[in-house]
Design a protein around this motif. Structure first.
Motif, PDB file in Angstrom:
ATOM      1  N   SER A 103     -30.918  -3.643  -3.889  1.00 46.83           N
ATOM      2  CA  SER A 103     -30.240  -2.352  -4.021  1.00 46.83           C
ATOM      3  C   SER A 103     -30.456  -1.872  -5.451  1.00 46.83           C
ATOM      4  O   SER A 103     -30.615  -2.679  -6.368  1.00 46.83           O
ATOM      5  N   PRO A 104     -30.480  -0.576  -5.662  1.00 43.97           N
ATOM      6  CA  PRO A 104     -30.771  -0.063  -6.999  1.00 43.97           C
ATOM      7  C   PRO A 104     -29.646  -0.352  -7.980  1.00 43.97           C
ATOM      8  O   PRO A 104     -28.489  -0.544  -7.598  1.00 43.97           O
ATOM      9  N   ALA A 105     -30.007  -0.369  -9.240  1.00 42.74           N
ATOM     10  CA  ALA A 105     -29.008  -0.481 -10.302  1.00 42.74           C
ATOM     11  C   ALA A 105     -28.151   0.777 -10.294  1.00 42.74           C
ATOM     12  O   ALA A 105     -28.579   1.836  -9.838  1.00 42.74           O
ATOM     13  N   GLU A 106     -26.953   0.654 -10.807  1.00 43.37           N
ATOM     14  CA  GLU A 106     -26.046   1.798 -10.879  1.00 43.37           C
ATOM     15  C   GLU A 106     -25.964   2.285 -12.324  1.00 43.37           C
ATOM     16  O   GLU A 106     -25.677   1.503 -13.224  1.00 43.37           O
ATOM     17  N   GLU A 107     -26.221   3.558 -12.519  1.00 40.11           N
ATOM     18  CA  GLU A 107     -26.085   4.142 -13.849  1.00 40.11           C
ATOM     19  C   GLU A 107     -24.604   4.384 -14.131  1.00 40.11           C
ATOM     20  O   GLU A 107     -23.839   4.704 -13.227  1.00 40.11           O
ATOM     21  N   PHE A 108     -24.208   4.237 -15.392  1.00 41.68           N
ATOM     22  CA  PHE A 108     -22.841   4.568 -15.773  1.00 41.68           C
ATOM     23  C   PHE A 108     -22.815   5.090 -17.207  1.00 41.68           C
ATOM     24  O   PHE A 108     -23.763   4.927 -17.960  1.00 41.68           O
ATOM     25  N   ARG A 109     -21.692   5.711 -17.531  1.00 39.63           N
ATOM     26  CA  ARG A 109     -21.470   6.235 -18.871  1.00 39.63           C
ATOM     27  C   ARG A 109     -20.040   5.866 -19.267  1.00 39.63           C
ATOM     28  O   ARG A 109     -19.113   6.044 -18.480  1.00 39.63           O
ATOM     29  N   VAL A 110     -19.882   5.323 -20.466  1.00 38.22           N
ATOM     30  CA  VAL A 110     -18.567   4.971 -20.993  1.00 38.22           C
ATOM     31  C   VAL A 110     -18.435   5.541 -22.398  1.00 38.22           C
ATOM     32  O   VAL A 110     -19.429   5.871 -23.039  1.00 38.22           O
ATOM     33  N   ALA A 112     -17.578   5.159 -26.360  1.00 34.07           N
ATOM     34  CA  ALA A 112     -17.627   4.154 -27.419  1.00 34.07           C
ATOM     35  C   ALA A 112     -16.228   3.984 -28.005  1.00 34.07           C
ATOM     36  O   ALA A 112     -15.289   4.694 -27.632  1.00 34.07           O
ATOM     37  N   ALA A 113     -16.100   3.071 -28.940  1.00 33.85           N
ATOM     38  CA  ALA A 113     -14.807   2.781 -29.552  1.00 33.85           C
ATOM     39  C   ALA A 113     -14.188   4.013 -30.214  1.00 33.85           C
ATOM     40  O   ALA A 113     -12.965   4.095 -30.334  1.00 33.85           O
ATOM     41  N   ASP A 114     -15.018   4.988 -30.599  1.00 30.87           N
ATOM     42  CA  ASP A 114     -14.462   6.191 -31.231  1.00 30.87           C
ATOM     43  C   ASP A 114     -13.805   7.133 -30.228  1.00 30.87           C
ATOM     44  O   ASP A 114     -13.184   8.121 -30.599  1.00 30.87           O
ATOM     45  N   GLY A 115     -13.939   6.816 -28.928  1.00 30.40           N
ATOM     46  CA  GLY A 115     -13.334   7.640 -27.886  1.00 30.40           C
ATOM     47  C   GLY A 115     -14.038   8.950 -27.624  1.00 30.40           C
ATOM     48  O   GLY A 115     -13.606   9.739 -26.796  1.00 30.40           O
ATOM     49  N   LYS A 116     -15.170   9.211 -28.304  1.00 34.12           N
ATOM     50  CA  LYS A 116     -15.882  10.480 -28.168  1.00 34.12           C
ATOM     51  C   LYS A 116     -17.327  10.309 -27.730  1.00 34.12           C
ATOM     52  O   LYS A 116     -17.838  11.084 -26.934  1.00 34.12           O
ATOM     53  N   THR A 117     -18.000   9.323 -28.290  1.00 30.92           N
ATOM     54  CA  THR A 117     -19.435   9.160 -28.076  1.00 30.92           C
ATOM     55  C   THR A 117     -19.722   8.518 -26.722  1.00 30.92           C
ATOM     56  O   THR A 117     -19.141   7.485 -26.390  1.00 30.92           O
ATOM     57  N   ASP A 118     -20.618   9.128 -25.954  1.00 34.79           N
ATOM     58  CA  ASP A 118     -21.037   8.553 -24.677  1.00 34.79           C
ATOM     59  C   ASP A 118     -22.041   7.438 -24.899  1.00 34.79           C
ATOM     60  O   ASP A 118     -23.005   7.603 -25.662  1.00 34.79           O
ATOM     61  N   LEU A 119     -21.827   6.324 -24.231  1.00 40.28           N
ATOM     62  CA  LEU A 119     -22.796   5.236 -24.176  1.00 40.28           C
ATOM     63  C   LEU A 119     -23.291   5.165 -22.742  1.00 40.28           C
ATOM     64  O   LEU A 119     -22.503   5.231 -21.803  1.00 40.28           O
ATOM     65  N   HIS A 120     -24.589   5.030 -22.577  1.00 31.70           N
ATOM     66  CA  HIS A 120     -25.200   4.995 -21.254  1.00 31.70           C
ATOM     67  C   HIS A 120     -25.641   3.581 -20.925  1.00 31.70           C
ATOM     68  O   HIS A 120     -26.102   2.848 -21.801  1.00 31.70           O
ATOM     69  N   GLY A 121     -25.503   3.223 -19.653  1.00 31.63           N
ATOM     70  CA  GLY A 121     -25.907   1.889 -19.251  1.00 31.63           C
ATOM     71  C   GLY A 121     -26.214   1.807 -17.773  1.00 31.63           C
ATOM     72  O   GLY A 121     -26.097   2.794 -17.029  1.00 31.63           O
ATOM     73  N   VAL A 122     -26.621   0.608 -17.362  1.00 27.45           N
ATOM     74  CA  VAL A 122     -26.866   0.328 -15.948  1.00 27.45           C
ATOM     75  C   VAL A 122     -26.169  -0.976 -15.586  1.00 27.45           C
ATOM     76  O   VAL A 122     -25.971  -1.858 -16.425  1.00 27.45           O
ATOM     77  N   LEU A 123     -25.830  -1.089 -14.315  1.00 28.15           N
ATOM     78  CA  LEU A 123     -25.101  -2.224 -13.773  1.00 28.15           C
ATOM     79  C   LEU A 123     -25.915  -2.802 -12.615  1.00 28.15           C
ATOM     80  O   LEU A 123     -26.313  -2.063 -11.712  1.00 28.15           O
ATOM     81  N   PHE A 124     -26.167  -4.110 -12.673  1.00 28.86           N
ATOM     82  CA  PHE A 124     -26.874  -4.803 -11.600  1.00 28.86           C
ATOM     83  C   PHE A 124     -25.897  -5.746 -10.918  1.00 28.86           C
ATOM     84  O   PHE A 124     -25.226  -6.540 -11.584  1.00 28.86           O
ATOM     85  N   LYS A 125     -25.815  -5.669  -9.598  1.00 28.32           N
ATOM     86  CA  LYS A 125     -24.931  -6.537  -8.823  1.00 28.32           C
ATOM     87  C   LYS A 125     -25.771  -7.519  -8.012  1.00 28.32           C
ATOM     88  O   LYS A 125     -26.913  -7.227  -7.659  1.00 28.32           O
ATOM     89  N   PRO A 126     -25.183  -8.677  -7.638  1.00 27.86           N
ATOM     90  CA  PRO A 126     -25.929  -9.598  -6.772  1.00 27.86           C
ATOM     91  C   PRO A 126     -26.162  -8.966  -5.397  1.00 27.86           C
ATOM     92  O   PRO A 126     -25.419  -8.079  -4.972  1.00 27.86           O
ATOM     93  N   TYR A 127     -27.218  -9.408  -4.723  1.00 29.82           N
ATOM     94  CA  TYR A 127     -27.559  -8.820  -3.416  1.00 29.82           C
ATOM     95  C   TYR A 127     -26.427  -8.969  -2.403  1.00 29.82           C
ATOM     96  O   TYR A 127     -26.291  -8.171  -1.494  1.00 29.82           O
ATOM     97  N   ASP A 128     -25.590  -9.994  -2.558  1.00 34.49           N
ATOM     98  CA  ASP A 128     -24.484 -10.209  -1.620  1.00 34.49           C
ATOM     99  C   ASP A 128     -23.139  -9.837  -2.249  1.00 34.49           C
ATOM    100  O   ASP A 128     -22.110 -10.439  -1.949  1.00 34.49           O
ATOM    101  N   PHE A 129     -23.146  -8.825  -3.088  1.00 30.18           N
ATOM    102  CA  PHE A 129     -21.941  -8.424  -3.822  1.00 30.18           C
ATOM    103  C   PHE A 129     -20.783  -8.163  -2.872  1.00 30.18           C
ATOM    104  O   PHE A 129     -20.917  -7.489  -1.859  1.00 30.18           O
ATOM    105  N   ASN A 130     -19.620  -8.701  -3.228  1.00 27.16           N
ATOM    106  CA  ASN A 130     -18.394  -8.516  -2.460  1.00 27.16           C
ATOM    107  C   ASN A 130     -17.357  -7.915  -3.406  1.00 27.16           C
ATOM    108  O   ASN A 130     -16.931  -8.581  -4.352  1.00 27.16           O
ATOM    109  N   PRO A 131     -16.924  -6.673  -3.205  1.00 31.53           N
ATOM    110  CA  PRO A 131     -15.989  -6.038  -4.137  1.00 31.53           C
ATOM    111  C   PRO A 131     -14.634  -6.747  -4.234  1.00 31.53           C
ATOM    112  O   PRO A 131     -13.894  -6.547  -5.190  1.00 31.53           O
ATOM    113  N   ALA A 132     -14.299  -7.605  -3.263  1.00 30.30           N
ATOM    114  CA  ALA A 132     -13.028  -8.328  -3.292  1.00 30.30           C
ATOM    115  C   ALA A 132     -13.121  -9.606  -4.140  1.00 30.30           C
ATOM    116  O   ALA A 132     -12.113 -10.245  -4.407  1.00 30.30           O
TER     117      ALA A 132
END
Length: 189
Positions: A103-110, A112-132
């Motif tokens: 499954s594709p990586a998930e893009e996200f934006r959070v 930074a510690a300054d509460g203003k600057t956007d940091l961009h990233g990606v998230l990789f989960k295992p193929y059998d990811f279980n949200p629980a």
């Protein structure tokens, strides 16, 4: 931000270059052009993601190999003004999804510690990811003001070994850092 000058057509008066043109998607590189007087700027590619371009020797056409984290690469033939003439090929990743449960990586934006600057990233989960279920998280990063580590397309994710770590039963994140410009304001590389 200009990435690379790809061609200069002195006869018709155009400069072709790659650039980051969408502040909401700072990793996307698009082919653009502007006339030699610095006017008539135009973005010539429209799909989200990375664009690797090869301009023909005549400078009448270009090949656009483009893809994103969620869309496999496609190769398109385009006129110098950006008009798409035809799709030459599209990568088939069905075997990855069907046989390997990719499954594709998930893009996200959070923020930074300054509460203003956007940091961009990606998230990789295992193929059998279980949200629980709870998973260890690995933050994979080597970052500097001169480099970007967040992958921008499916091909980059498949060619680098790091995303495969997630299939060992963890969540892998890659977040690029915050840098400072010469003027002291936060900016992206």
């Amino acid at each position: 931000m200009v990435g690379e000058v790809k061609a200069v057509d002195e006869r018709k008066g155009w400069v072709y270059f790659t650039a980051q043109v969408d502040p909401a998607r700072p990793y996307d590189q698009h082919l653009c052009r502007i006339n030699l007087e610095g006017k008539a700027f135009a973005r010539l590619t429209e799909a989200e993601g990375d664009h690797l371009v090869q301009i023909s020797p005549s400078q009448e056409y270009f090949l656009d190999i483009n893809g994103s984290l969620s869309r496999p690469p496609a190769t398109e033939l385009r006129r110098a003004d950006g008009k798409k003439l035809q799709v030459v090929s599209t990568a088939n990743i069905d075997i990855l999804k069907d046989k390997y449960r990719w499954s594709p990586a998930e893009e996200f934006r959070v923020k930074a510690a300054d509460g203003k600057t956007d940091l961009h990233g990606v998230l990789f989960k295992p193929y059998d990811f279980n949200p629980a279920k709870k998973y260890p998280v690995i933050d994979y990063i080597y970052n500097g003001p001169h480099s970007r580590d967040v992958p921008g397309n499916v091909y980059a994710c498949l060619m680098d070994p790091e995303p495969a770590i997630a299939h060992l039963g963890c969540v892998l994140i890659i977040v690029d850092g915050r840098v400072r410009s010469a003027g002291g304001k936060s900016s992206r590389t």
